[in-house]
Motif scaffolding. Structure first.
Motif, PDB file in Angstrom:
ATOM      1  N   ALA A  20      24.682 -12.381 -13.255  1.00 13.16           N
ATOM      2  CA  ALA A  20      25.660 -11.992 -12.237  1.00 13.16           C
ATOM      3  C   ALA A  20      26.588 -13.149 -11.909  1.00 13.16           C
ATOM      4  CB  ALA A  20      24.933 -11.517 -10.978  1.00 13.16           C
ATOM      5  N   ALA A  21      26.027 -14.343 -11.745  1.00 12.69           N
ATOM      6  CA  ALA A  21      26.848 -15.509 -11.414  1.00 12.69           C
ATOM      7  C   ALA A  21      27.856 -15.791 -12.519  1.00 12.69           C
ATOM      8  CB  ALA A  21      25.952 -16.728 -11.187  1.00 12.69           C
ATOM      9  N   ALA A  22      27.413 -15.741 -13.780  1.00 11.31           N
ATOM     10  CA  ALA A  22      28.321 -16.018 -14.890  1.00 11.31           C
ATOM     11  C   ALA A  22      29.402 -14.947 -14.999  1.00 11.31           C
ATOM     12  CB  ALA A  22      27.533 -16.115 -16.195  1.00 11.31           C
ATOM     13  N   ALA A  23      29.043 -13.680 -14.757  1.00 12.38           N
ATOM     14  CA  ALA A  23      30.028 -12.605 -14.805  1.00 12.38           C
ATOM     15  C   ALA A  23      31.097 -12.795 -13.741  1.00 12.38           C
ATOM     16  CB  ALA A  23      29.340 -11.250 -14.633  1.00 12.38           C
ATOM     17  N   LEU A  24      30.694 -13.246 -12.566  1.00  8.49           N
ATOM     18  CA  LEU A  24      31.647 -13.479 -11.474  1.00  8.49           C
ATOM     19  C   LEU A  24      32.534 -14.678 -11.763  1.00  8.49           C
ATOM     20  CD1 LEU A  24      29.172 -12.769  -8.557  1.00  8.49           C
ATOM     21  CD2 LEU A  24      31.218 -11.421  -9.078  1.00  8.49           C
ATOM     22  N   VAL A  25      31.953 -15.756 -12.263  1.00  9.83           N
ATOM     23  CA  VAL A  25      32.735 -16.955 -12.570  1.00  9.83           C
ATOM     24  C   VAL A  25      33.731 -16.682 -13.694  1.00  9.83           C
ATOM     25  CG1 VAL A  25      32.600 -19.326 -13.454  1.00  9.83           C
ATOM     26  CG2 VAL A  25      30.978 -18.552 -11.713  1.00  9.83           C
ATOM     27  N   ALA A  26      33.344 -15.855 -14.652  1.00 14.11           N
ATOM     28  CA  ALA A  26      34.213 -15.543 -15.791  1.00 14.11           C
ATOM     29  C   ALA A  26      35.303 -14.528 -15.454  1.00 14.11           C
ATOM     30  CB  ALA A  26      33.374 -15.009 -16.946  1.00 14.11           C
ATOM     31  N   ASP A  27      35.185 -13.878 -14.317  1.00  7.04           N
ATOM     32  CA  ASP A  27      36.132 -12.815 -13.951  1.00  7.04           C
ATOM     33  C   ASP A  27      37.551 -13.363 -13.863  1.00  7.04           C
ATOM     34  OD1 ASP A  27      37.514 -10.676 -12.920  1.00  7.04           O
ATOM     35  OD2 ASP A  27      36.153 -10.341 -11.238  1.00  7.04           O
ATOM     36  N   PRO A  28      38.495 -12.853 -14.661  1.00  9.06           N
ATOM     37  CA  PRO A  28      39.875 -13.336 -14.600  1.00  9.06           C
ATOM     38  C   PRO A  28      40.510 -13.151 -13.221  1.00  9.06           C
ATOM     39  CG  PRO A  28      39.530 -12.024 -16.582  1.00  9.06           C
ATOM     40  CD  PRO A  28      38.314 -11.854 -15.727  1.00  9.06           C
ATOM     41  N   ALA A  29      39.973 -12.218 -12.438  1.00 12.43           N
ATOM     42  CA  ALA A  29      40.511 -11.979 -11.092  1.00 12.43           C
ATOM     43  C   ALA A  29      40.057 -13.033 -10.089  1.00 12.43           C
ATOM     44  CB  ALA A  29      40.109 -10.587 -10.604  1.00 12.43           C
ATOM     45  N   GLY A  30      39.124 -13.895 -10.490  1.00  8.90           N
ATOM     46  CA  GLY A  30      38.658 -14.958  -9.597  1.00  8.90           C
ATOM     47  C   GLY A  30      37.307 -14.640  -8.994  1.00  8.90           C
ATOM     48  N   HIS A  31      36.624 -15.683  -8.532  1.00  6.07           N
ATOM     49  CA  HIS A  31      35.273 -15.524  -7.999  1.00  6.07           C
ATOM     50  C   HIS A  31      35.197 -15.745  -6.495  1.00  6.07           C
ATOM     51  CE1 HIS A  31      35.516 -19.862  -8.215  1.00  6.07           C
ATOM     52  NE2 HIS A  31      35.648 -19.811  -9.537  1.00  6.07           N
ATOM     53  N   GLY A  32      36.271 -16.187  -5.869  1.00  5.45           N
ATOM     54  CA  GLY A  32      36.292 -16.303  -4.415  1.00  5.45           C
ATOM     55  C   GLY A  32      35.685 -17.562  -3.841  1.00  5.45           C
ATOM     56  N   GLY A  33      35.167 -18.464  -4.678  1.00  2.00           N
ATOM     57  CA  GLY A  33      34.605 -19.708  -4.164  1.00  2.00           C
ATOM     58  C   GLY A  33      33.098 -19.665  -4.035  1.00  2.00           C
ATOM     59  N   PRO A  34      32.479 -20.803  -3.708  1.00  7.53           N
ATOM     60  CA  PRO A  34      31.017 -20.921  -3.709  1.00  7.53           C
ATOM     61  C   PRO A  34      30.298 -19.925  -2.812  1.00  7.53           C
ATOM     62  CG  PRO A  34      32.039 -23.084  -3.559  1.00  7.53           C
ATOM     63  CD  PRO A  34      33.141 -22.077  -3.408  1.00  7.53           C
ATOM     64  N   GLU A  35      30.749 -19.762  -1.566  1.00  7.55           N
ATOM     65  CA  GLU A  35      30.045 -18.892  -0.631  1.00  7.55           C
ATOM     66  C   GLU A  35      30.085 -17.442  -1.092  1.00  7.55           C
ATOM     67  OE1 GLU A  35      32.448 -21.009   0.210  1.00  7.55           O
ATOM     68  OE2 GLU A  35      31.445 -22.531   1.449  1.00  7.55           O
ATOM     69  N   GLU A  36      31.288 -16.988  -1.450  1.00  2.00           N
ATOM     70  CA  GLU A  36      31.409 -15.602  -1.898  1.00  2.00           C
ATOM     71  C   GLU A  36      30.628 -15.379  -3.187  1.00  2.00           C
ATOM     72  OE1 GLU A  36      34.787 -12.349  -3.269  1.00  2.00           O
ATOM     73  OE2 GLU A  36      35.372 -14.023  -1.969  1.00  2.00           O
ATOM     74  N   LEU A  37      30.638 -16.349  -4.070  1.00  2.00           N
ATOM     75  CA  LEU A  37      29.899 -16.220  -5.320  1.00  2.00           C
ATOM     76  C   LEU A  37      28.425 -15.970  -5.053  1.00  2.00           C
ATOM     77  CD1 LEU A  37      29.666 -16.454  -8.438  1.00  2.00           C
ATOM     78  CD2 LEU A  37      29.358 -18.917  -8.108  1.00  2.00           C
ATOM     79  N   LEU A  38      27.790 -16.822  -4.258  1.00  4.71           N
ATOM     80  CA  LEU A  38      26.362 -16.649  -4.004  1.00  4.71           C
ATOM     81  C   LEU A  38      26.086 -15.415  -3.166  1.00  4.71           C
ATOM     82  CD1 LEU A  38      24.906 -20.248  -3.565  1.00  4.71           C
ATOM     83  CD2 LEU A  38      25.029 -18.800  -5.594  1.00  4.71           C
ATOM     84  N   ASP A  39      26.985 -15.072  -2.242  1.00  2.00           N
ATOM     85  CA  ASP A  39      26.802 -13.837  -1.472  1.00  2.00           C
ATOM     86  C   ASP A  39      26.750 -12.626  -2.397  1.00  2.00           C
ATOM     87  OD1 ASP A  39      26.680 -15.003   1.016  1.00  2.00           O
ATOM     88  OD2 ASP A  39      28.799 -14.709   1.470  1.00  2.00           O
TER      89      ASP A  39
END
Length: 297
Positions: free
Chosen positions: A165-184
């Motif tokens: 899930a973390a890698a899918a979010l980080v790879a998202d061309p639309a952006g991951h929203g930063g550390p807090e949003e990523l882990l949330d």
């Protein structure tokens, strides 16, 4: 689209391999001073089972466009190199699969029928998350499927799902929203488990700068379990997004199962172009095996 998926997954795999190979250097006492000074130890850096199994993940994705469990188990067994640092239970299991054993029966029987809760399913899975960039539901589903080929305990499966899930979010061309949003967002999709609880603590510790302090709370793989490994590795990745070097130095500084925590964190941050490993770090790392696909179309 398939070519884009392949290039993202390959970039993540290379980040995983560099993290794994560099992290493994710090099991050698003579290299401790390099870590303290943040200096690169002498090359070449050899990767371990983390990378070897991750290569099978990518190969199966390229062949099928998804995880085919039978093909994945066969690839793990066919490419299994005893000297790459596999745990004894998986070493035996893959040997038996190679000799004709049924992976379903063998994986289910591990540890008196509880299945393995080790970090092996999580350590190899970041490239799959990158393959499914932005599609967290599919990334976690395929990660769960992949985990069962070797690790059937709830914690091991949850750990693989979290990393994917973390890698899918980080790879998202639309952006991951930063550390807090990523882990949330990772916490939202991981089932209730010790891994889930650890990720919640990791989210609450993002303002901590000292990796040793965080590792004392979350663990850093010393027990080689998923719940003792994944929360810390994803804390390190989330806190240092966009900087492969800072991610790896911070992760390695905590000790523990250094090759695996660095493989997970490196694979996640490298899922986006800004987090790719430096060229000179890649040059020092053992090349990926020749059977890894060279293209994805």
């Amino acid at each position: 689209m398939t070519a884009d998926r392949f290039h993202r997954a390959l970039r993540s795999l290379r980040g995983l391999a560099v993290g794994d190979a560099l992290g493994s250097q710090f099991f050698v006492p003579a290299n401790y001073p390099f870590l303290k000074r943040r200096e690169l130890p002498p090359a070449p850096w050899q990767w371990t089972d983390d990378t070897e199994m991750a290569c099978s993940i990518l190969a199966v994705l390229v062949t099928h466009g998804r995880i085919d469990q039978d093909d994945l188990a066969r690839s793990f067994a066919d490419h299994h190199d005893f000297d790459r640092g596999y745990g004894p239970a998986v070493n035996r299991m893959l040997r038996l699969v190679r000799e004709g054993g049924n992976w379903r029966d063998l994986a289910a029987a591990l540890f008196r029928g509880q299945g393995s809760w080790g970090n092996g399913a999580a350590m190899r899975i970041a490239p799959l998350g990158a393959w499914y960039a932005g599609d967290v539901e599919q990334a976690t589903h395929q990660a769960e499927i992949s985990a069962y080929t070797t690790h059937q305990h709830r914690e091991a499966v949850a750990g693989a799902m979290a990393v994917a899930a973390a890698a899918a979010l980080v790879a998202d061309p639309a952006g991951h929203g930063g550390p807090e949003e990523l882990l949330d967002r990772v916490v939202e999709v991981v089932p209730r488990s010790a891994v889930h609880a650890g990720l919640r603590r990791a989210r609450d510790m993002l303002d901590y700068a000292d990796a040793g302090t965080v590792a004392a709370v979350l663990g850093c793989g010393r027990r080689t379990s998923a719940h003792d490994t994944v929360p810390f590795a994803l804390w390190a990745a989330a806190r240092h997004l966009g900087s492969f070097e800072e991610t790896i130095w911070k992760t390695a500084s905590a000790g523990g199962d250094v090759d695996t925590t660095c493989a997970i964190a490196g694979g996640v941050v490298a899922a986006e172009a800004a987090g790719a490993p430096p060229d000179d770090w890649q040059d020092r790392t053992e090349a990926l095996p020749g059977w890894v696909p060279a293209r994805g179309d």
